[in-house]
Every structure is written in structure tokens, then in C-alpha cells.
Write an enzyme that holds these catalytic residues in place. Structure first.
Site, PDB file in Angstrom:
ATOM      1  CB  CYS A  50      21.146  30.058   5.441  1.00  0.00           C
ATOM      2  SG  CYS A  50      21.566  30.083   3.684  1.00  0.00           S
ATOM      3  CE  LYS A  75      25.959  30.075  -4.934  1.00  0.00           C
ATOM      4  NZ  LYS A  75      24.737  30.222  -4.131  1.00  0.00           N
ATOM      5  CB  CYS A 133      16.293  34.247   0.514  1.00  0.00           C
ATOM      6  SG  CYS A 133      16.436  33.653   2.207  1.00  0.00           S
ATOM      7  NE  ARG A 145      16.591  29.518  -9.018  1.00  0.00           N
ATOM      8  CZ  ARG A 145      17.614  29.200  -8.215  1.00  0.00           C
ATOM      9  NH1 ARG A 145      18.807  28.939  -8.731  1.00  0.00           N
ATOM     10  NH2 ARG A 145      17.429  29.124  -6.922  1.00  0.00           N
ATOM     11  CE  LYS A 157      24.484  33.018  -7.542  1.00  0.00           C
ATOM     12  NZ  LYS A 157      23.916  33.427  -6.231  1.00  0.00           N
ATOM     13  CB  CYS A 188      19.675  33.820  -1.845  1.00  0.00           C
ATOM     14  SG  CYS A 188      20.465  32.209  -2.064  1.00  0.00           S
ATOM     15  NE  ARG A 237      23.628  28.178  -9.735  1.00  0.00           N
ATOM     16  CZ  ARG A 237      23.268  27.834  -8.503  1.00  0.00           C
ATOM     17  NH1 ARG A 237      22.458  28.614  -7.810  1.00  0.00           N
ATOM     18  NH2 ARG A 237      23.704  26.707  -7.961  1.00  0.00           N
ATOM     19  CB  CYS A 242      15.425  27.225   1.391  1.00  0.00           C
ATOM     20  SG  CYS A 242      17.201  27.168   1.067  1.00  0.00           S
TER      21      CYS A 242
END
Length: 574
Positions: A477, A210, A432, A73, A212, A481, A142, A438
Site C-alpha cells: 500500500c 506515529k 512489507c 510487535r 519515528k 513501510c 516508536r 495487514c
């Protein structure tokens, strides 16, 4: 900032020597994959180890190892890149990946299907193009999102520059990335002096999870600012200049099925800061999460839980204590909607930009639409600027009026639609990647949403709702995302071919959806939505959106009324 008996990942980070671990050693081995500890560390370098799950059973039956592959990515602040940089990513997609590009919901680019022995060449080429994969994943800040519209005003350019400044400032300082992937050549200036290596913001164990950040332009919530750990909403002065930002904290989409202490959450207004102070306030908020985020339980480690459980008053007091001064109250926010920036728009400088729809962000060629080939030829020919959007689409910018007609003709020749009014319901749909790549996916998303959207679109035509706006978001899931807990309808994978259906968000994406139906088989999803479309058609107030209608009447009412509709009514007849 220490691990203090934290989770296994915390120990891996602490022992990694600032993200080195044994990545270089294992990269040199003739193997298809990394060990468990390195799998955690390569995320910080922008890499996910995955497998082709479509092949799992056959390979297992044959006694073969998993079909390991990697997702790489690129971190692209505000989604802005040059034509040359885009063409490098496209080249790499064909040379080392699976022949597709994937535009992410955070304005980045993903390459899927890269094999281990091609990772160094892939990442080196990305860096030589003056892009980077560093911190595109992992327990750090990120990709920083920003409204991607080209500079129709000086303030828009300032907003995008703030996003770039935040990205640079919060990039990890470890030299490990360049040592491993670029052979020590500092193509980008993100390192620290040679005589010292520290992480002045993150510390040796980085963040608990993470992080954001997004920067929104006034009135346009095209980046889903309420879903960010930190959301900055710009405010302009009377002269149209950037005055400052209302700061939101504690947004996040992820949750875990069956665990009540995990949940999606909207960002809470915290304060207003002048533009000149935004960077220091953002850094200070990051350090609060660094020190107070849950390092024992990664499912409970996002900053939203710190804000929710300690309270916004505590959070603001801690921010002021660390800054050494008080901050102003947040300003009221007003939204005009979400601009997907599709179609032709004037830039305000005599030039134009064209927003092109990309289904679920996947740039590939099919029999009906040669999207990858057409975009490449257009970018090679016209050399536009490139902006990626939070809806997984692409803007071709800085075009002259004389270039409009030949560009349209080139794209049409490849089956690429440039008129967004002809897209129908799919215009506002997102998914996603989910299966087969994934590792977290429990259900399909990208591969099945188009057929779900087509069927819902047909139903809307039958019910006389053609042309009405409806946003649909699907995640394989509960991590969310594709941000399915916002918008009109969200589909969240529960297990194989089963989905939870959420409804009732608003068009401005300032309100969470509510669970309407649990564990609905995929084949029954459109039929489960149809009664709601019928009720919306017949009971809405003038101009009321689907999400606003569902929110107004409530899911209990919807469930009860849906059961009372007979076949004649569901056919669309009055």
C-alpha cells in the site's frame, strides 16, 4: 494538547484514561476480537488487530465471522537483544503465533497470528524477558533505530546508547500497560510515582500520529535516516569520540493514492547539537509536533507536513523559543553508502560478528532453508549477542575466532547462506508483510517479491549485469513501510495485482524516487523493468548506479526510449 474537535481517534485517546479504555474488560470477554475503540488503543500497547484475509470470502459465504488474529510487535531500540531474549521470542512464535518471526524494517520483532485469548500470556512472557511491546505502535515515538554494528569503536557504542536513552525517555508513562498485561508488576521502569499519573511529554491525547526516530553513524545510512521524523547523524571529534549530531526533521514515507496533500518527504537539516543536549532537543521537537500536528485529518498528521507547510525557518525558531537559546547550524553530511553488515566482520575487540540474510525479514523453515531452526540452534549453541538491521537481517555478535568455522558448518547444514556475495539481487530487496494479515494492504508484497526479484535477477544475467547492485523495495500500500520511495526501484501496491513503479533514488538513500509507471499488472512488472536495465547497461557513465542513471536522464526520457527498443534489443543483443 486537547482534542479541540479532532478526529474520532483523538476522542478515543482523550477518553481512554491514559490508554486504558475498556481493554481489560474486553480482554476478559470470551470473544475473538476487540471493539473499534479498543482496536485503536491496543496499538499503543504494541498490538494490531488483523484478520486472515485469505479466508475472508469463504468465511463470509459460510456466515462465519472474520478470522481475527493479532500481530504483537516488540520494541527493540537499535535492534539489540540477548540470545535469551531472542529464544523467548522464538518460543512464543511456536507456542502462540504462526510459527514464524518477522524482523521489521525498524529493527523490531513481530509475532503474527496470535489469538486474543493468548495475548496476555504472550506479552507477559515478552516482559519477563525484559523486552516490551509498549509504544511499538500507536501515536507515540516508536522503536528508535540505530546503526546495529557492534562496537567497532567507542563512538558506535555511544550512538547505540543514545538510541536507548531516547527510547527510555520518550516511553509513555501510563501505568495502563503493566496493569493490563503484567498484572501491575513493573518489570521495566517506565512508570511514574504511584501518587500521580501524567504524561509529561505527550499529554492525555499523545501525538497526532506515529513518530519515528533514528540515529545514524557517520558515513553509513543503514537506517534510512532521511525517512525519520527526527534523524540524528552522529559526528565524531578528532579523537574519534562522539561530538554531537546534525539533526534532520520532517522525514516520512506514507502517502495516500489520489490525495495530493499527502506525499513522501525527506528529512530537512535543522541544526547541530552537542551530544549532551541531544535528548532535550529531541523532546522539544516532539512537543512541537504534539502541539502543531494535524489532529483533524490523520492522513495529514505526520510531522513532515508541519515542517513542509510552516517551513524549516519557522520550525527552528519555534525550537529555539522552547529551548530558550539558539541552536547551531546543521553541519554538511557526507555518506559513504549503506552497509547492510552482512557476512563476517571484526568487532575491534578481538571478536567477530556475522550478518545473516533473512528474506523480507521472515524467519521460517522451508524445504530448502531451515532458517528458523538453524538460527535457533546457532543461538542456543553459541549464545551470541543479537542485532537486527534496518534491512530486516540479523547479526550474530561477540563470536570468537574459534567459533567461526563450527557456526558456519551449523548454518550451512540448515541451508543458510553466510556469504552475501552469493545472494545476488535479493540481497538488497525488502518487502512489507502486506497480505494476508495487514488490513491496509491493497496488493501483495512479501509473498510475491521473491518471484519478481528472481525474474529481474535472471534478466540481469541475460543482459550481462550479473553482480551489479540493485535495490528493490515493495509495499502493499502507499504507506510505504518497506520505504519504497527510496533506493533504485520501488513497487507500491495500487490495487489487487497492480503496482506503481518508482525509480531514481540513490544508493545512499538521500533522494526520493520518481513515479515511472502507474498501475502495472504484477505479471508485467519484470518486463516493465527490463528496458530500463538495458538502457542503464548501454548508456551509463562509469560506475553509475541504476538509480543515478534514471535520475540523470529522467523518467520522460526513460518512457520514450523504452518504447523504441525492439525485440532484438530487449533480448540483450547489441
Amino acid at each position: 494538547m486537547g482534542v479541540g474537535g479532532g478526529s474520532k481517534v483523538e476522542r478515543i485517546k482523550a477518553e481512554s484514561r491514559y490508554l486504558r479504555g475498556a481493554i481489560a474488560e474486553e480482554l476478559a470477554q470470551d470473544s475473538s476480537h476487540f471493539s473499534e475503540a479498543q482496536v485503536q488503543l491496543i496499538k499503543f500497547h504494541g498490538i494490531y488487530q488483523q484478520e486472515n484475509r485469505d479466508l475472508r470470502q469463504a468465511r463470509k459465504a459460510a456466515g462465519e465471522e472474520k478470522a481475527y488474529q493479532f500481530m504483537v510487535r516488540s520494541r527493540i531500540p537499535g535492534g539489540a537483544l540477548t540470545a535469551e531474549q531472542y529464544l523467548v521470542e522464538d518460543d512464543l512464535a511456536g507456542r502462540y503465533a504462526n510459527g514464524t518471526l518477522r524482523f521489521t524494517t525498524r529493527q523490531g520483532i513481530q509475532l503474527h497470528g496470535v489469538l486474543k485469548h493468548d495475548l496476555r500470556a504472550t506479552i507477559r512472557a515478552i516482559n519477563e524477558a525484559l523486552l516490551s511491546t509498549l509504544a511499538a505502535c500507536g501515536d507515540v515515538n516508536r522503536n528508535v533505530m540505530a546503526c546495529p554494528a557492534p562496537a567497532r569503536s567507542r563512538a558506535q557504542a555511544q550512538v547505540q546508547e543514545v538510541a536507548r536513552q531516547i527510547a527510555r525517555h520518550l516511553a509513555p508513562r501510563s501505568r495502563a500497560y503493566h496493569e493490563i498485561w503484567v498484572d501491575g508488576q513493573h518489570v521495566q521502569t517506565v512508570g511514574t510515582p504511584d501518587d500521580e499519573e501524567v504524561e509529561p511529554i505527550y499529554g492525555p491525547t499523545y501525538l497526532p500520529r506515529k513518530f519515528k526516530i533514528g540515529v545514524a553513524f557517520p558515513g553509513d545510512n543503514c537506517i534510512d535516516v532521511y525517512t525519520q521524523d527526527i534523524g540524528l547523524v552522529a559526528e565524531l571529534d578528532d579523537g574519534g569520540e562522539l561530538a554531537g549530531f546534525t539533526v534532520l526533521v520532517g522525514g516520512g514515507m506514507g502517502m495516500t493514492h489520489g490525495k495530493a496533500d499527502t506525499y513522501p518527504r525527506l528529512g530537512t537539516p535543522l541544526c547541530f547539537v552537542p551530544a549532551a543536549e541531544a535528548l532535550s532537543v529531541v523532546e522539544t521537537i516532539v512537543t512541537i509536533q504534539r502541539d502543531y500536528g494535524d489532529r483533524q485529518n490523520r492522513k495529514h498528521a505526520r510531522m513532515k507536513y508541519v515542517v513542509e507547510e510552516r517551513g524549516i525557518a519557522w520550525f527552528r525558531a519555534e525550537l529555539e523559543r522552547r529551548l530558550g537559546h539558539a541552536v547551531a547550524d546543521p553541519h554538511p553530511l557526507q555518506w559513504e553508502g549503506v552497509d547492510d553488515h552482512l557476512g563476517w566482520h571484526e568487532q575491534g575487540d578481538g571478536r567477530w560478528f556475522l550478518g545473516v540474510y533473512v528474506e523480507n525479514g521472515r524467519v521460517r523453515d522451508t524445504d530448502s532453508c531451515q532458517l528458523r531452526t538453524g538460527l535457533r540452534k546457532a543461538i542456543e549453541t553459541f549464545r551470541p549477542g543479537i542485532r537486527l538491521t534496518g534491512q530486516q537481517n540479523i547479526l550474530l555478535t561477540d563470536l570468537t575466532a574459534d567459533q567461526r568455522e563450527p557456526l558456519e558448518a551449523l548454518l550451512r547444514a540448515h541451508g543458510i547462506e553466510t556469504d552475501p556475495t552469493k545472494l545476488g539481487v535479493k540481497r538488497y530487496a525488502m518487502a512489507c508483510p502486506a497480505l494476508p494479515t495487514c488490513g491496509l494492504a491493497v496488493a501483495e508484497a512479501e509473498r510475491v517479491l521473491p518471484s519478481v526479484v528472481d525474474e529481474i535477477g535472471r534478466q540481469m544475467e541475460e543482459l550481462g549485469l550479473a553482480g551489479e547492485r540493485l535495490s528493490l523495495r515493495m509495499s502493499g500500500c502507499p504507506n510505504g513501510c518497506a520505504r519504497p520511495y527510496m533506493g533504485d526501484i520501488g513497487f507500491v501496491g495500487r490495487s489487487k495485482d497492480l503496482y506503481n513503479i518508482y525509480v531514481g533514488g540513490d544508493w545512499e538513500n538521500t533522494r526520493l524516487t520518481t513515479l515511472y509507471a502507474a498501475s502495472v499488472p504484477l505479471r508485467e512488472v519484470p518486463a516493465t523493468i527490463r528496458p530500463l536495465l538495458l538502457l542503464w547497461r548501454d548508456e551509463r557513465t562509469p560506475g553509475e548506479t541504476f538509480g543515478d542513471y534514471c535520475h540523470r536522464v529522467g523518467v520522460e526520457y526513460l518512457r520514450q526510449r523504452a518504447q523504441t527498443l525492439d525485440e532484438r534489443q530487449l533480448s540483450g543483443l547489441h
